[in-house]
Design an enzyme around this catalytic site. Structure first.
Site, PDB file in Angstrom:
ATOM      1  CE  LYS A  85      -3.989  -1.881   2.690  1.00 52.60           C
ATOM      2  NZ  LYS A  85      -4.960  -1.440   1.637  1.00 52.60           N
ATOM      3  NE  ARG A 104     -10.966  -9.760  -2.031  1.00 48.23           N
ATOM      4  CZ  ARG A 104     -11.281  -9.011  -2.830  1.00 48.23           C
ATOM      5  NH1 ARG A 104     -11.425  -9.201  -4.319  1.00 48.23           N
ATOM      6  NH2 ARG A 104     -11.544  -7.647  -2.668  1.00 48.23           N
TER       7      ARG A 104
HETATM    8  N1  BES Z   1      -8.018  -3.732   4.326  1.00 49.09           N
HETATM    9  C1  BES Z   1      -8.254  -3.331   3.066  1.00 49.09           C
HETATM   10  C2  BES Z   1      -9.690  -2.506   2.931  1.00 49.09           C
HETATM   11  C3  BES Z   1      -9.710  -1.144   3.452  1.00 49.09           C
HETATM   12  C4  BES Z   1      -9.440  -0.113   2.793  1.00 49.09           C
HETATM   13  C5  BES Z   1     -10.348  -0.962   4.707  1.00 49.09           C
HETATM   14  C6  BES Z   1      -9.538   1.073   3.354  1.00 49.09           C
HETATM   15  C7  BES Z   1     -10.480   0.051   5.395  1.00 49.09           C
HETATM   16  C8  BES Z   1     -10.101   1.332   4.891  1.00 49.09           C
HETATM   17  C9  BES Z   1      -8.235  -4.492   2.196  1.00 49.09           C
HETATM   18  O1  BES Z   1      -7.483  -5.781   2.520  1.00 49.09           O
HETATM   19  C10 BES Z   1      -7.524  -4.195   0.918  1.00 49.09           C
HETATM   20  O2  BES Z   1      -6.628  -3.868   0.675  1.00 49.09           O
HETATM   21  N2  BES Z   1      -8.628  -4.256  -0.308  1.00 49.09           N
HETATM   22  C11 BES Z   1      -8.261  -3.751  -1.425  1.00 49.09           C
HETATM   23  C12 BES Z   1      -8.760  -4.609  -2.589  1.00 49.09           C
HETATM   24  C13 BES Z   1      -8.309  -4.727  -4.142  1.00 49.09           C
HETATM   25  C14 BES Z   1      -6.860  -4.834  -3.812  1.00 49.09           C
HETATM   26  C15 BES Z   1      -9.084  -5.565  -4.787  1.00 49.09           C
HETATM   27  C16 BES Z   1      -8.665  -2.509  -1.803  1.00 49.09           C
HETATM   28  O3  BES Z   1      -9.843  -2.095  -1.386  1.00 49.09           O
HETATM   29  O4  BES Z   1      -8.269  -1.635  -2.331  1.00 49.09           O
HETATM   30 ZN    ZN Z   2      -5.410  -5.359   1.939  1.00 51.55          ZN
END
Ligand code: BES
Ligand code: ZN
Ligand code: ZN
Length: 502
Positions: A282, A356
């Site tokens: 990230k 997931r």
């Molecule tokens: N933990 C994150 C989602 C999240 C984002 C929670 C912001 C709280 C605040 C999750 O694991 C994630 O990173 N999801 C990705 C999915 C994508 C790679 C398909 C996302 O939301 O960008």
């Molecule tokens: Zn994630």
């Protein structure tokens, strides 16, 4: 904070402050507020006549009593228009009043039951909501601030006493207020976990906190270690933990209120104690918020704490797959193929779509335990906050009847959900060239695609997926929600369990 219910005359209270109320447009208050006004020689009605108190929602006016009654202060809380006042407003009022009274010099408050008079709401529901709101609203996370904290920030209201004239109502109001305390305390426990920095809440430390809670609540608890998860074939869950120095933990907490076979309900919560994104790392900005990527796990475990106290006649199990998602030398790489407990192979295109992956095996595990309905709770996608903001959380399902029960439970908690579609046309998005499925789509519908990934793991079992990524953290105090971990979904899950008892 202690919440009590007492019969008697509010004007005789010796509390540090007496809380009364006023609906918008009322010029001469009745009930408890009228009684206080009278013993204050009409001070409140004069302030109303002057236009200083208008009864607007959120208006709080502190009036000094100068020895006319035993209590030194009266707080007049504006309730807004009586037609718009409901139990959710009582909860939010309890919260803002508790925060307002958090100051040195005030330790005890006595209050009348807001809403049960003019607005005609169920008195027990009002007592429950008031207790809930007071405890939820006064929550703060100050554990790591001991050296710098100011005296004013240490002040806490120690007790809130609901004073009711009718002695016949006391037993029912006392029971309802106690329920509110149970619900709010469980929520605050979940908030403590979600607010905790990830170095203070590794999967191992999270497991310790859950084990301690379960033991205190009289719940059966099991911590499944990596080796056992391997034996069970949880390759999807374990793939997320490969990049971390911290061992993963799969937590199971069981409650048998009926003592039947299997479980009427399984609550499954995402427990990523820190989500760096893994190799699909990230950006640095706001990454610290990913310490709360275990809110799903905290919510389901907190719900179990309250369920153990409220004792519904239902069998419930909570499952939380807990791990860090780190980019270590042994981490899962984009393109790797992993195998879940049910034999499905998954091509991991993006290691940041890890929620997931851990939930897939946890849902399989819940089914192996004999779950007849599954509700999972997860901070799964950033896309849900693009779609819904922080007003409601996403609800996706393979079963309309279970969805309706979850929606109703959320309403009881004063929470809003919004259903997103699961049209079969979305299925092809997750087709992989090399495995049974991949873990991300390529464009759009991020929250739906997350749920579509989970759907085949739930299979024929009625299942609801709650994506709480938009509501799990709040940037300011607002009503029952406090800054930091919000506590969303905990009370909804408890209501679901209590209202589903067969
Ligand atoms: N933990 C994150 C989602 C999240 C984002 C929670 C912001 C709280 C605040 C999750 O694991 C994630 O990173 N999801 C990705 C999915 C994508 C790679 C398909 C996302 O939301 O960008
Ligand atoms: Zn994630
Ligand atoms: Zn995540």
């Amino acid at each position: 904070m202690e919440v009590r219910v007492q019969s008697g005359d509010i004007t005789r209270s010796t509390a540090d402050v007496i809380v009364v109320n006023l609906f918008e447009g009322v010029t001469s208050p009745g009930g408890g507020t009228g009684a206080i006004d009278k013993v204050l020689d009409g001070a409140i009605s004069r302030l109303i006549a002057l236009g200083d108190i208008r009864g607007k929602s959120g208006e709080l006016t502190l009036v000094h009593t100068f020895g006319r009654i035993p209590s030194p202060r009266v707080l007049v809380a504006g309730l807004g228009k009586s037609a718009e006042f409901d139990v959710d407003a009582v909860r939010n009022l309890g919260a803002s009043v508790a925060r307002y009274l958090r100051r040195p010099g005030i330790k005890t408050a006595a209050t009348i039951l807001h809403g049960a008079g003019i607005a005609g709401l169920d008195p027990a529901a009002c007592a429950r909501a008031l207790a809930e709101g007071a405890l939820l609203g006064s929550y703060r996370f100050q554990r790591h601030k001991a050296a710098s904290i100011k005296e004013d920030d240490r002040a806490e209201l120690e007790s809130l006493t609901i004073v009711e004239r009718d002695a016949a109502k006391i037993a029912a109001l006392t029971a309802a207020a106690a329920e509110g305390v149970v619900l709010a305390s469980a929520t605050n426990w979940a908030r403590d976990l979600a607010n905790e920095p990830a170095n203070h809440l590794t999967p191992t430390l999270l497991a310790e906190r859950v084990v301690a809670m379960a033991k205190a609540a009289g719940l059966e608890v099991e911590v499944i270690e990596r080796e056992e998860a391997e034996r069970k074939g949880m390759g999807s869950f374990l793939s997320v933990s490969r990049g971390s120095a911290q061992p993963p933990k799969l937590l199971r907490v069981s409650y048998k209120g009926r003592g039947g076979e299997g479980y009427d309900l399984a609550l499954v919560g995402k427990g990523i104690t820190f989500d760096t994104g893994g190799i699909s790392i990230k950006p640095a900005a706001n990454m610290e918020a990913m310490k709360a990527d275990m809110t799903g796990a905290a919510s389901v475990m907190a719900a179990m704490q309250a369920i153990a106290a409220l004792k519904p006649k239902i069998d419930v199990v909570a499952v939380a797959p807990c791990t860090e998602n780190m980019p270590g030398g042994n981490a899962t790489k984009p393109g790797d193929v992993v195998t879940a407990m049910n034999g499905r192979t998954i091509e991991v295109i993006n290691t940041d779509a890890e929620g997931r992956l851990v939930l897939a095996d946890a849902i399989c595990f819940a089914k192996e335990l004999g779950a007849r309905a599954i509700v999972d709770v997860a901070t799964l996608t950033g896309a849900v906050s693009t779609a819904l903001g922080d007003v409601c959380y996403g609800l996706l399902t393979n079963n309309d009847a279970l969805a309706a029960r979850v929606e109703a439970a959320a309403v009881r908690a004063g929470e809003k959900t919004w259903r997103l579609p699961m049209f079969k046309e979305y299925n092809s998005i997750l087709e992989s060239d090399v495995a049974d499925m991949k873990n991300v789509g390529s464009r759009g519908a991020g929250t739906i695609v997350g749920a579509k990934f989970l759907e085949p793991f739930a299979g024929d079992t009625p299942w609801v997926h709650l994506d709480i990524a938009g509501v799990d953290m709040a940037d300011k105090d607002k009503g029952w929600v406090t800054k930091g971990a919000s506590g969303y979904s905990v009370r909804a899950l408890v209501h679901l369990a209590c209202d589903s008892a067969p």
